[in-house]
Scaffold this active site. Structure first.
Site, short mmCIF file in Angstrom:
data_model
loop_
_atom_site.label_atom_id
_atom_site.label_comp_id
_atom_site.label_asym_id
_atom_site.label_seq_id
_atom_site.Cartn_x
_atom_site.Cartn_y
_atom_site.Cartn_z
CE LYS A 166 -3.80 -2.17 1.92
NZ LYS A 166 -4.86 -1.74 3.13
CE1 TYR A 194 -9.46 -3.29 0.11
CE2 TYR A 194 -8.70 -1.11 -1.50
CZ TYR A 194 -8.89 -2.30 -0.70
OH TYR A 194 -7.45 -2.20 0.03
NE ARG A 206 -6.99 -13.40 5.48
CZ ARG A 206 -7.48 -12.33 5.32
NH1 ARG A 206 -7.65 -11.46 4.15
NH2 ARG A 206 -8.19 -11.46 6.39
CB THR A 236 -7.17 -5.55 8.99
OG1 THR A 236 -8.24 -7.39 8.92
CG2 THR A 236 -7.70 -4.51 8.51
NE ARG A 251 -2.66 -5.77 7.18
CZ ARG A 251 -3.16 -6.46 6.80
NH1 ARG A 251 -3.61 -7.14 7.61
NH2 ARG A 251 -3.82 -6.01 5.08
CG ASN A 255 -4.12 -2.10 6.75
OD1 ASN A 255 -3.60 -1.81 5.30
ND2 ASN A 255 -4.86 -3.16 7.13
CG HIS A 279 -5.25 -5.85 0.08
ND1 HIS A 279 -6.42 -6.62 0.63
CD2 HIS A 279 -5.87 -7.34 -0.89
CE1 HIS A 279 -7.38 -7.26 0.28
NE2 HIS A 279 -6.92 -7.98 -0.91
CD GLU A 284 -8.40 -9.37 -3.53
OE1 GLU A 284 -9.72 -9.14 -2.71
OE2 GLU A 284 -7.74 -9.97 -3.29
P1 CMP Z 1 -7.71 -4.63 3.11
O1 CMP Z 1 -7.06 -5.58 3.66
O2 CMP Z 1 -6.60 -3.74 2.52
O3 CMP Z 1 -9.19 -4.12 3.55
C1 CMP Z 1 -9.60 -3.59 3.47
C2 CMP Z 1 -9.10 -2.38 4.24
O4 CMP Z 1 -10.17 -1.42 5.20
C3 CMP Z 1 -8.38 -3.17 5.43
O5 CMP Z 1 -7.24 -3.14 4.67
C4 CMP Z 1 -8.12 -1.16 5.96
O6 CMP Z 1 -7.10 -0.93 5.30
C5 CMP Z 1 -9.67 -0.89 5.95
N1 CMP Z 1 -9.93 -0.03 7.34
C6 CMP Z 1 -10.26 0.95 7.32
N2 CMP Z 1 -11.10 0.55 8.77
C7 CMP Z 1 -11.42 -0.44 8.45
C8 CMP Z 1 -12.32 -1.11 9.29
N3 CMP Z 1 -12.59 -0.58 11.04
N4 CMP Z 1 -12.22 -2.81 9.84
C9 CMP Z 1 -11.92 -3.16 8.21
N5 CMP Z 1 -10.91 -2.65 7.43
C10 CMP Z 1 -10.39 -1.22 8.20
#
Ligand code: CMP
Length: 140
Positions: free
Chosen positions: A10, A50, A86, A92, A103, A113, A116, A127
């Protein structure tokens, strides 16, 4: 089974010159990078990626963040690649990510973060196809 998964470095991790460190973690864990490119996403491309989060309160902010700078999209291939990726990424929210995960080491917040990764075989297929045509993926 040998799987493929989509990984994105990212904008926050690209900005801190962590692309190589992050790719090295995948390779050291036994995953092969079979496709990769750096791209600057626009609102449509990030928003479509997304789409499943469209109704979530963080959606607008997520799209704004993902378009704030270049990202590296890549396809990782290997045994159990989806779950392994993962595990390497960690939770996350970096505050909940286990020590030694990407992370925990590179992410600042739940928004910025660092990475992805696809969360299922179905997401991985969607994806990967969202970013790569078949001839951009190099079989090993
Ligand atoms: P990612 O795995 O890219 O998928 C969706 C992204 O939304 C997640 O990582 C986070 O960076 C972002 N995000 C922001 N707020 C939230 C939340 N409350 N719960 C989950 N994802 C979030």
């Amino acid at each position: 089974a040998v799987e493929r998964t989509l990984s994105i470095v990212k904008p926050d991790a690209v900005a801190k010159n962590a692309i190589g460190d992050i790719m090295a973690r995948f390779e050291k864990a036994g995953l092969s990078i079979v496709a990769a490119k750096m791209v600057r996403l626009d609102d449509d491309k990030a928003g479509g990626f997304y789409a499943e989060h469209k109704e979530r309160p963080f959606y607008k902010h997520l799209v704004a963040f993902m378009t704030s700078g270049p990202v590296v999209v890549q396809v990782l291939e290997g045994e159990n690649a989806i779950l392994l990726n993962r595990e390497l990424m960690g939770a996350t929210n970096p505050k909940e990510a286990a020590a030694g995960t990407i992370r925990a080491d590179f992410a600042e917040s739940i928004d910025a973060n660092a990475v992805h990764g696809s969360d299922s075989a179905e997401s991985a297929a969607r994806e990967i196809a969202y970013f790569f045509s078949a001839d951009e993926i190099c079989a090993r």
